[in-house]
Design an enzyme around this catalytic site. Structure first.
Site, PDB file in Angstrom:
ATOM      1  N   ASN A  64      32.125  45.733  41.748  1.00 37.96           N
ATOM      2  CA  ASN A  64      32.953  45.209  40.665  1.00 37.96           C
ATOM      3  C   ASN A  64      34.139  44.469  41.268  1.00 37.96           C
ATOM      4  OD1 ASN A  64      33.948  44.912  37.969  1.00 37.96           O
ATOM      5  ND2 ASN A  64      35.414  46.557  38.361  1.00 37.96           N
ATOM      6  N   ASN A  82      33.553  33.920  37.355  1.00 38.09           N
ATOM      7  CA  ASN A  82      33.121  34.529  38.629  1.00 38.09           C
ATOM      8  C   ASN A  82      31.621  34.353  38.837  1.00 38.09           C
ATOM      9  OD1 ASN A  82      35.361  36.010  40.202  1.00 38.09           O
ATOM     10  ND2 ASN A  82      35.810  36.457  38.056  1.00 38.09           N
ATOM     11  N   HIS A 105      38.166  43.488  40.388  1.00 35.01           N
ATOM     12  CA  HIS A 105      39.273  43.870  39.505  1.00 35.01           C
ATOM     13  C   HIS A 105      40.493  43.009  39.848  1.00 35.01           C
ATOM     14  CE1 HIS A 105      41.620  46.334  36.845  1.00 35.01           C
ATOM     15  NE2 HIS A 105      42.566  46.350  37.760  1.00 35.01           N
ATOM     16  N   GLY A 156      32.722  34.231  32.453  1.00 39.64           N
ATOM     17  CA  GLY A 156      31.736  34.022  33.511  1.00 39.64           C
ATOM     18  C   GLY A 156      32.177  33.075  34.611  1.00 39.64           C
TER      19      GLY A 156
END
Ligand code: GRF
Length: 191
Positions: A106, A13, A108, A11
């Site tokens: 999202n 981010n 990546h 977590g």
């Protein structure tokens, strides 16, 4: 804008996003953190920030579709408008894709379309590329295949270990994700 963060792990981010919300950089409210693992550290971070959190796994349900229906019901209960995936290690299924068209993003840790999948940093490092990076993209039914919104490059140094490269990738993520979310969410209007 009411957003939910979906995560499976640490977590970091999520924390970067929360700091950007608190600083007024992202004009949105993080109304829910969801983890598909009950011991995910992101749940501890959610407590620290006072954000409601929930966790359940597909194993708790008879099928993946039933899991997603339960997750969708939870998101609807919290009147979530955007989904922000931050280390959510699962393919998003039809129930969520249909409920949030072009409203699922999202992050990546590689320069897509290179090195999709679970081990983007390691795969790039082992391939010996000179440059890797971070990608933010809309989520579709594939694995890291949705339309790309933004990318940031990270140079691989001659003396990098996997760990030192990981550290710089994560620093770049923590900067890029809030910037991109601010652009996406601050102007967004939902009727
Ligand atoms: C990040 O590297 C993200 O790109 C990947 O999973 C990691 C999550 O890290 N999808 P954290 O849980 O936000 O610390």
């Amino acid at each position: 804008m009411r957003i939910a963060i979906l995560a499976s792990g640490s977590g970091s981010n999520f924390e970067a996003i929360m700091k950007a919300v608190a600083a007024g950089q992202i004009k949105a409210e993080v109304v829910l953190v969801f983890a598909d693992k009950k011991d995910a550290y992101v749940l501890e971070r959610a407590k620290k920030f006072g954000v409601p959190a929930a966790a359940f796994t597909p194993k708790d349900f008879s099928s993946k579709a039933a899991y997603e229906r339960a997750l969708l019901a939870l998101l609807q209960e919290y009147r979530v408008q955007w989904l922000v995936l931050a280390g959510y290690m699962r393919i998003v299924g039809a129930a969520l894709l249909n409920a949030f068209p072009e409203r699922i993003v999202n992050i990546h840790p590689a320069l897509l379309p290179s090195f999709p999948g679970l081990h983007g940093i390691k795969d790039a490092f082992e391939a010996g590329v000179k440059t890797t990076g971070v990608t933010i993209h809309f989520v579709d039914a594939g694995v890291d295949t949705g339309p790309i919104i933004a990318q940031a490059e990270v140079a691989v140094r001659a003396d990098d270990s996997l760990e030192s490269l990981e550290e710089r990738i994560h620093q770049t993520e923590h900067q890029l994700y809030p910037e991109v979310l601010a652009k996406l969410l601050n102007e967004e209007r939902v009727i």
